[in-house]
Design an enzyme around this catalytic site. Sequence first.
Site, PDB file in Angstrom:
ATOM      1  N   ASN A   6      47.148  39.400  37.006  1.00 47.06           N
ATOM      2  CA  ASN A   6      46.970  40.261  38.229  1.00 47.06           C
ATOM      3  C   ASN A   6      48.206  40.015  39.048  1.00 47.06           C
ATOM      4  O   ASN A   6      49.266  40.993  38.506  1.00 47.06           O
ATOM      5  CB  ASN A   6      45.837  39.779  38.998  1.00 47.06           C
ATOM      6  N   ALA A   7      48.236  39.318  40.005  1.00 49.57           N
ATOM      7  CA  ALA A   7      49.530  38.860  40.540  1.00 49.57           C
ATOM      8  C   ALA A   7      50.435  39.971  41.134  1.00 49.57           C
ATOM      9  O   ALA A   7      51.702  40.152  41.545  1.00 49.57           O
ATOM     10  CB  ALA A   7      50.371  38.140  39.773  1.00 49.57           C
ATOM     11  N   GLU A  29      40.532  35.442  36.883  1.00 51.06           N
ATOM     12  CA  GLU A  29      39.555  35.771  38.138  1.00 51.06           C
ATOM     13  C   GLU A  29      38.825  36.835  37.036  1.00 51.06           C
ATOM     14  O   GLU A  29      38.559  37.712  37.288  1.00 51.06           O
ATOM     15  CB  GLU A  29      40.270  36.549  39.235  1.00 51.06           C
ATOM     16  N   TYR A  58      40.936  33.625  49.702  1.00 47.13           N
ATOM     17  CA  TYR A  58      41.503  34.616  50.722  1.00 47.13           C
ATOM     18  C   TYR A  58      41.162  34.924  52.137  1.00 47.13           C
ATOM     19  O   TYR A  58      40.756  36.327  52.250  1.00 47.13           O
ATOM     20  CB  TYR A  58      42.368  35.894  50.084  1.00 47.13           C
ATOM     21  N   GLU A  73      43.390  29.102  43.798  1.00 43.49           N
ATOM     22  CA  GLU A  73      44.453  30.179  44.717  1.00 43.49           C
ATOM     23  C   GLU A  73      43.861  29.972  45.964  1.00 43.49           C
ATOM     24  O   GLU A  73      42.729  30.620  46.394  1.00 43.49           O
ATOM     25  CB  GLU A  73      44.517  31.587  44.056  1.00 43.49           C
ATOM     26  N   TYR A 118      55.707  37.936  50.620  1.00 44.31           N
ATOM     27  CA  TYR A 118      54.210  37.455  50.774  1.00 44.31           C
ATOM     28  C   TYR A 118      54.014  36.634  51.918  1.00 44.31           C
ATOM     29  O   TYR A 118      52.824  36.144  52.375  1.00 44.31           O
ATOM     30  CB  TYR A 118      53.890  36.504  49.595  1.00 44.31           C
TER      31      TYR A 118
HETATM   32  C1  GAL Z   1      44.040  37.072  43.022  1.00 40.96           C
HETATM   33  C2  GAL Z   1      44.785  36.959  41.844  1.00 40.96           C
HETATM   34  C3  GAL Z   1      46.126  36.684  42.068  1.00 40.96           C
HETATM   35  C4  GAL Z   1      46.743  37.638  43.267  1.00 40.96           C
HETATM   36  C5  GAL Z   1      46.036  37.492  44.352  1.00 40.96           C
HETATM   37  C6  GAL Z   1      46.469  38.427  45.631  1.00 40.96           C
HETATM   38  O1  GAL Z   1      43.170  37.928  43.125  1.00 40.96           O
HETATM   39  O2  GAL Z   1      44.363  36.094  40.856  1.00 40.96           O
HETATM   40  O3  GAL Z   1      46.911  37.171  40.950  1.00 40.96           O
HETATM   41  O4  GAL Z   1      46.690  39.037  42.721  1.00 40.96           O
HETATM   42  O5  GAL Z   1      44.636  37.787  44.368  1.00 40.96           O
HETATM   43  O6  GAL Z   1      47.567  38.077  45.961  1.00 40.96           O
END
Ligand code: GAL
Length: 969
Positions: free
Chosen positions: A141-142, A202, A254, A285, A352
């Site tokens: 993803n990333a 994910e 997040y 994460e 970021y």
């Molecule tokens: C997560 C993912 C990461 C990045 C992040 C948002 O869903 O695992 O690779 O995409 O979100 O920056």
Amino acid sequence: MRSLPRVRRRFVLLVAVVLAVVCGGAVTLAARRGPDGARRAHAAHTVTYDHYSLKLDGNRVYLWSAEFHYWRLPSPDLWRDVLEKFKAAGYNATSIYFDWAYHSPKQGVYDFTGVRDIERLLTIAQQVGIYVIARPGPYINAETDSGGFPGWLTTQKGRARSSAPDYTQAYREWLRHVDPIIAKHQYTDGTGPVILYQIENEYGTHTDKAYMKDLKKQVRADGIDVPFTHNHCCGASKWATGGGSVDLPGQDSYPQKFNCSTPDRWNGLATLPRFRDDAPIFTPEFQGGAYDPWGGPGYDKCRTLTGPDFEKVFYKHNLATGVTMQNFYMTYGGTSWGWLADPSHVYTSYDYGSAIKEDRELTPKYDEAKRLGYLTQAVAPLTKTDPVSAGKPTNADVTLTARANPDDGTRFSVLRHRDATSTTTETTHVPIDLTAGRQGGAAVSYPSVPQEPGTKIKLAGRDAKLLVAGYHLGSQQLRYSTSEIMTHGRIGDRDVALLYGRRGEDGETVLHYDAAPSVTVLSGKVRHVWNAGRGDLRLNYTHQGLARVLVTPRGGVPVLLLLATDQEAARFWRQDTAAGPVLVRGPELLRSAAVQGPALALTGDTSAVTGLEVFAATSVRTVTWNGAPVRTTGDDTLTGRLAGPRRVTVPALTGWKVRAESPEARPGFDDHGWTVANRTTTNNPTRPATAPVLYADDYGFHYGDVWYRAHFTAKGGETGVTLTAGTGKAGVYSVWLNGKFLGSSGDGRHTFAFPARAAAKGRDNVLSVLVENMGHNEDFDATDTHKEPRGLTGAKLRGSAAPLTWRIQGGEGGEELPDPARGPFNTGGLYGERNGWHLPGGADAGWTATTLPRRDTRPGVSWYKTTFDLNLPKDQDVPLGVTFTDDHSRHYRALLFVNGWQLGRYVNDVGPQRSFPIPPGILRANGRNTLAIAVWNEDGKTGGLGQVALRQYADLATSLRVADVTTPR
Ligand code: GAL
């Protein structure tokens, strides 16, 4: 982490040899295979876990980890810079995605050299002393092109992230290349920093159990011994139990989401789930910033959205809910250089809004992460806690959550607003009940803290506090403190404890002794009362600057209490040496500390002349800073002065030359060497609107701009052409007929009218189309969205059925890279790129001298080039970038090449990025640099190029040394 013990490893090997001899080979030195076929190394070291925490060699650790992507920083010496900065902030681990596409331009071809040298990366991590969580996907993803899938994978028939045979063959190939390198650097073998390995990413929707099982099997077969992790985001599959499950499942989170345009709008708290009772709560994460899209508000806003206040409230909430494994995404974001960015989410910068900026500067977010990170590494009981009842604060608008260590009773209470998004300032008293504690059998409770009349605990809007109580703080017994602990340690013959609070707020700290200790207030205003009945020494103060109190118990170990404001606390650095911990106050950064006899060698950075204060073992008498002796005074702590950097000036950019290209638009251009685009079928799930298939990927052109030329014999009725192009978000394409510019469009379908008589009846006519490929989408849901076609996807003449015969030209060589050092993402198919105009050197015949800004009405692409010399001091880190300034109503975009590396994609009328950091190493700090800018004039009216200047972001005196990245000319 101390340097991983080699001596011990040798000892284990020796014992093994002896046993092998004695037992007739019952124990062999070679790696063995377990019942599941997996390779088992001799257990030099172990990585295990239980309900509470991760354990290394049986010892609990609080995993406080920082995300880093080496492929977003193409200068290996800067990997050390970033990892040292992580380590210095108290992170004990780094989580790293390995980007498959970055290493594989073509099926079967892999490159792990130069800026792709992950062996070097893992060695640096080992040297710096930071653990690694390896995340090689295969899908990552990333916000990167195809979520890390190589371009060549977009043409496969089978669904990616499933058991489809072609995809299976491909990912096994990647794992067989990357795993053995990672396997050589595992903690379990005693040979490296890798402690965990993530399977997939994910992977929650459209899942395939057989695929997960096969991934695990393959990775074990490749020699990976450490526990497997997975990061759940959404969807049903958590991979916590059942087939395909991993050892350590975790939850990504997040909570602030990604809309940086409303940086003050907070979402509520979310509590991370425990997926299994035998595993700790893990967040692979947790939000460390946010990404920003084309046309977005910019990363400073993202840094506000996820600022120090957010870190305080949300990270402490994780602590309050028993999380003992936290990785922060991103802690250093870097640059999606070349065509690495996933166009739907990001532009070139992947700053970021992280704790460390793209140009590697530390921010106030770094300070907060450090205050908390130090706590997680210093206060061991935090690794094993259960929820306990907290009691009620006197103010109903605040909430107290408590946990306690079941073995020693240490209690952790987190105080926050009931509504975590509240911006009001509250005051309160809280109960602290240590009756359940086992501190020497003492059962005490404090019904109302702070006790000193007239004082209170203050809680500003969007603040949270983590209060430690009933804790063996070194040799002292801390009853409680309303200040927060940053770190403490035995330094020389005393304990040193650093506590902090917001400036101007009351603090109260209570220590327990059998008899009244002697108390000396060395600096600041601190009141103290001795309660003989309870054996409590109570200290009261207001957080202002730095107060110091020396408490000497009768017959016991003294403690130096440092009572700081948040800001003062952030000026302290801790490094653990062979002679115990060292605290250093003053510099911008402390990278390392080593004690040898009476000498303490420190390395780090300063941004100005700075006071230095060293708290070290009494045996330490001399100090060096970056190799030079520091004149110190004092015999309690050693104080001295550190020099700052010398002022540097950067040159103005002059001597520009310009040259127009896009000869492909001209009718007479010789395209016979181009690839004929005549395919009638494709594996792509999206069917083309018209035949033939024109998808760039199907012809091996995966990155950057692509030219098409179509020949047709006009029948006479042609009025125009309808084209459909897949550019990805914010992309563009331009069209010419027989050299005449017809216009440009964004992603999607557009009809371009032919001017009267532009198409010559009965004769060969040529359509030329330049299509930008902004990158491939991610495959977040495992539905093959990365295969969305790029390039032309349909073409039809208006008013005529004359057939179009097509040729296509993308990046030189397609999947056969002409420049493997810079790699697959560096260039696309512009004429100048194909002919090396982006590279340093080269003849400039045909180039015209010019100045900037310059206006240009020629449609298509023109190049601007200049050189500049730098002579920066060797012992300074001077982050520089290139900044564009212009009127944003002008419709052009530019590719920025520095010494041949494409480090910026500037879109004048979209933004938001106007300044592009250039990593040292790519930029020659002592020598000549070449800047080449390819400008695409989109409307044939408002082209040209605005002001272009070098910008200096910072200036630091440093021990960091950066070698030039080896680059072919
Ligand atoms: C997560 C993912 C990461 C990045 C992040 C948002 O869903 O695992 O690779 O995409 O979100 O920056």
